[in-house]
Design a protein around this motif. Structure first.
Motif, short mmCIF file in Angstrom:
data_model
loop_
_atom_site.label_atom_id
_atom_site.label_comp_id
_atom_site.label_asym_id
_atom_site.label_seq_id
_atom_site.Cartn_x
_atom_site.Cartn_y
_atom_site.Cartn_z
N SER A 130 0.75 -14.70 -9.40
CA SER A 130 0.49 -13.44 -10.13
C SER A 130 0.28 -12.32 -9.27
CB SER A 130 -0.64 -13.79 -10.94
OG SER A 130 -1.80 -14.00 -10.45
N GLU A 131 0.17 -11.09 -9.94
CA GLU A 131 -0.11 -9.94 -9.39
C GLU A 131 -1.42 -10.05 -8.72
OE1 GLU A 131 1.77 -6.17 -10.65
OE2 GLU A 131 2.36 -7.16 -12.33
N ARG A 132 -2.29 -10.53 -9.83
CA ARG A 132 -3.85 -10.59 -9.35
C ARG A 132 -4.13 -11.32 -8.20
NH1 ARG A 132 -8.06 -9.49 -8.06
NH2 ARG A 132 -9.84 -10.34 -8.39
N THR A 133 -3.34 -12.49 -8.05
CA THR A 133 -3.10 -13.47 -6.81
C THR A 133 -2.82 -12.26 -5.41
OG1 THR A 133 -2.99 -15.46 -7.96
CG2 THR A 133 -2.58 -15.35 -5.63
N VAL A 134 -1.87 -11.56 -5.56
CA VAL A 134 -1.36 -10.92 -4.57
C VAL A 134 -2.58 -9.84 -3.94
CG1 VAL A 134 0.23 -9.01 -3.94
CG2 VAL A 134 1.11 -10.75 -5.27
N TYR A 135 -3.23 -9.38 -5.17
CA TYR A 135 -4.36 -8.25 -4.90
C TYR A 135 -5.63 -9.20 -4.24
CZ TYR A 135 -2.60 -4.49 -7.73
OH TYR A 135 -1.66 -3.66 -8.22
N PHE A 136 -5.89 -10.28 -4.73
CA PHE A 136 -6.77 -11.21 -4.24
C PHE A 136 -6.64 -11.32 -2.59
CE2 PHE A 136 -8.04 -15.65 -2.83
CZ PHE A 136 -9.40 -15.46 -2.91
N HIS A 137 -5.27 -11.66 -2.26
CA HIS A 137 -5.00 -11.89 -0.76
C HIS A 137 -5.21 -10.53 0.08
CE1 HIS A 137 -4.35 -16.07 -1.22
NE2 HIS A 137 -3.38 -15.92 -2.12
N LEU A 138 -4.66 -9.49 -0.72
CA LEU A 138 -4.76 -8.17 0.16
C LEU A 138 -6.09 -7.78 0.20
CD1 LEU A 138 -2.10 -6.10 -1.81
CD2 LEU A 138 -2.22 -6.62 0.77
N ASP A 139 -7.04 -8.12 -0.76
CA ASP A 139 -8.56 -7.67 -0.65
C ASP A 139 -9.12 -8.60 0.29
OD1 ASP A 139 -8.41 -5.94 -2.75
OD2 ASP A 139 -9.09 -7.09 -4.27
N GLY A 140 -8.86 -9.83 0.61
CA GLY A 140 -9.48 -10.79 1.42
C GLY A 140 -9.00 -10.30 3.08
N ALA A 141 -7.63 -9.82 3.16
CA ALA A 141 -7.36 -9.26 4.34
C ALA A 141 -7.91 -8.15 4.83
CB ALA A 141 -5.74 -9.31 4.46
N ALA A 142 -8.01 -7.19 3.78
CA ALA A 142 -8.77 -5.88 4.26
C ALA A 142 -10.33 -6.20 4.30
CB ALA A 142 -8.44 -5.06 2.87
N ARG A 143 -10.81 -7.09 3.91
CA ARG A 143 -12.29 -7.35 4.15
C ARG A 143 -12.34 -7.83 5.62
NH1 ARG A 143 -12.92 -9.30 -0.52
NH2 ARG A 143 -12.64 -11.44 0.01
N LYS A 144 -11.50 -8.80 5.63
CA LYS A 144 -11.51 -9.43 7.32
C LYS A 144 -11.23 -8.39 8.25
CE LYS A 144 -10.29 -14.33 5.94
NZ LYS A 144 -9.27 -15.45 6.19
N LEU A 145 -10.29 -7.77 8.02
CA LEU A 145 -9.99 -6.54 9.03
C LEU A 145 -10.86 -5.42 8.91
CD1 LEU A 145 -6.05 -6.73 8.55
CD2 LEU A 145 -7.38 -7.62 10.58
N ASP A 146 -11.73 -5.23 8.05
CA ASP A 146 -12.38 -4.08 7.82
C ASP A 146 -11.66 -2.79 7.74
OD1 ASP A 146 -14.96 -2.98 7.49
OD2 ASP A 146 -15.57 -2.68 9.30
N THR A 147 -10.75 -2.82 6.72
CA THR A 147 -9.98 -1.75 6.39
C THR A 147 -10.17 -1.27 4.88
OG1 THR A 147 -7.89 -3.19 5.96
CG2 THR A 147 -8.39 -2.10 8.18
N GLN A 148 -9.56 -0.27 4.49
CA GLN A 148 -9.36 0.17 3.23
C GLN A 148 -7.98 0.52 3.10
OE1 GLN A 148 -12.30 3.13 2.10
NE2 GLN A 148 -13.96 1.95 2.74
N GLY A 149 -7.27 -0.07 2.01
CA GLY A 149 -6.03 0.17 1.51
C GLY A 149 -4.73 -0.53 2.19
N ARG A 150 -3.91 -0.66 1.41
CA ARG A 150 -2.66 -1.33 1.79
C ARG A 150 -2.19 -1.21 3.04
NH1 ARG A 150 -0.10 -3.44 -2.99
NH2 ARG A 150 2.00 -3.45 -1.97
N MET A 151 -1.85 0.08 3.43
CA MET A 151 -1.16 0.60 4.80
C MET A 151 -2.08 0.60 6.04
SD MET A 151 2.06 1.40 4.18
CE MET A 151 2.17 0.25 2.85
N ALA A 152 -3.54 0.63 5.53
CA ALA A 152 -4.42 0.67 6.76
C ALA A 152 -4.62 -0.82 7.12
CB ALA A 152 -5.64 1.27 6.53
#
Length: 165
Positions: A130-152
């Motif tokens: 689901s799109e929600r699951t895509v957002y879940f994985h993006l948010d998790g990666a951003a949190r681990k990488l300490d970034t904000q936004g898809r491109m960053a």
């Protein structure tokens, strides 16, 4: 600086006092500075906010004397935002930013497709999630990488060797 510190997105500006994607009060205060920049040969540019672990705010400004047309510049905001994020992450790595978080296989897979230019919907169809699951994985990666936004997030993952172009 006020634009970046206010949490605003990447912006295009010209020596004519025009500023895109900002609050009206910030744009008004910037007019004098932008006109002064024009007197020194800086006709227009882009300012890209950058986020770094341990630093509250940072930015990169790219200037040009080739145009003052904000329509032309706005079309380059996405690619320049990505470029600035990649450059910033690479400089941090070269300066000794050795902390490399572990991303899950699914987080790396989602980031691979984001870096390839796919939309959230496209990624959900490709991975059959689901799109929600895509957002879940993006948010998790951003949190681990300490970034904000898809491109960053993609830029930091690439700079740290977690993704391969």
């Amino acid at each position: 600086m006020q634009h970046v510190r206010a949490g605003m997105p990447a912006t295009a500006w010209s020596w004519l006092g025009e500023v895109s994607h900002t609050r009206m009060d910030i744009g008004q205060r910037a007019k004098g500075l932008l006109r002064s920049a024009g007197e020194h040969g800086l006709k227009a540019g882009l300012t890209v906010p950058l986020w770094t672990p341990g630093i509250h705010w940072a930015f990169m400004t790219l200037t040009t004397d080739a145009t003052a047309d904000l329509r032309e510049l706005r079309s380059t905001l996405g690619p320049m935002n990505y470029f600035a994020s990649c450059l910033h992450s690479t400089v941090r790595r070269l300066q000794g930013d050795r902390h490399v978080p572990r991303l899950s296989a699914r987080q790396r897979e989602v980031l691979h497709w984001v870096a390839s230019g796919k939309s959230t919907w496209d990624i959900s169809e490709i991975l059959n999630i689901s799109e929600r699951t895509v957002y879940f994985h993006l948010d998790g990666a951003a949190r681990k990488l300490d970034t904000q936004g898809r491109m960053a997030t993609c830029a930091r993952a690439l700079a740290l060797g977690l993704l391969h172009p």
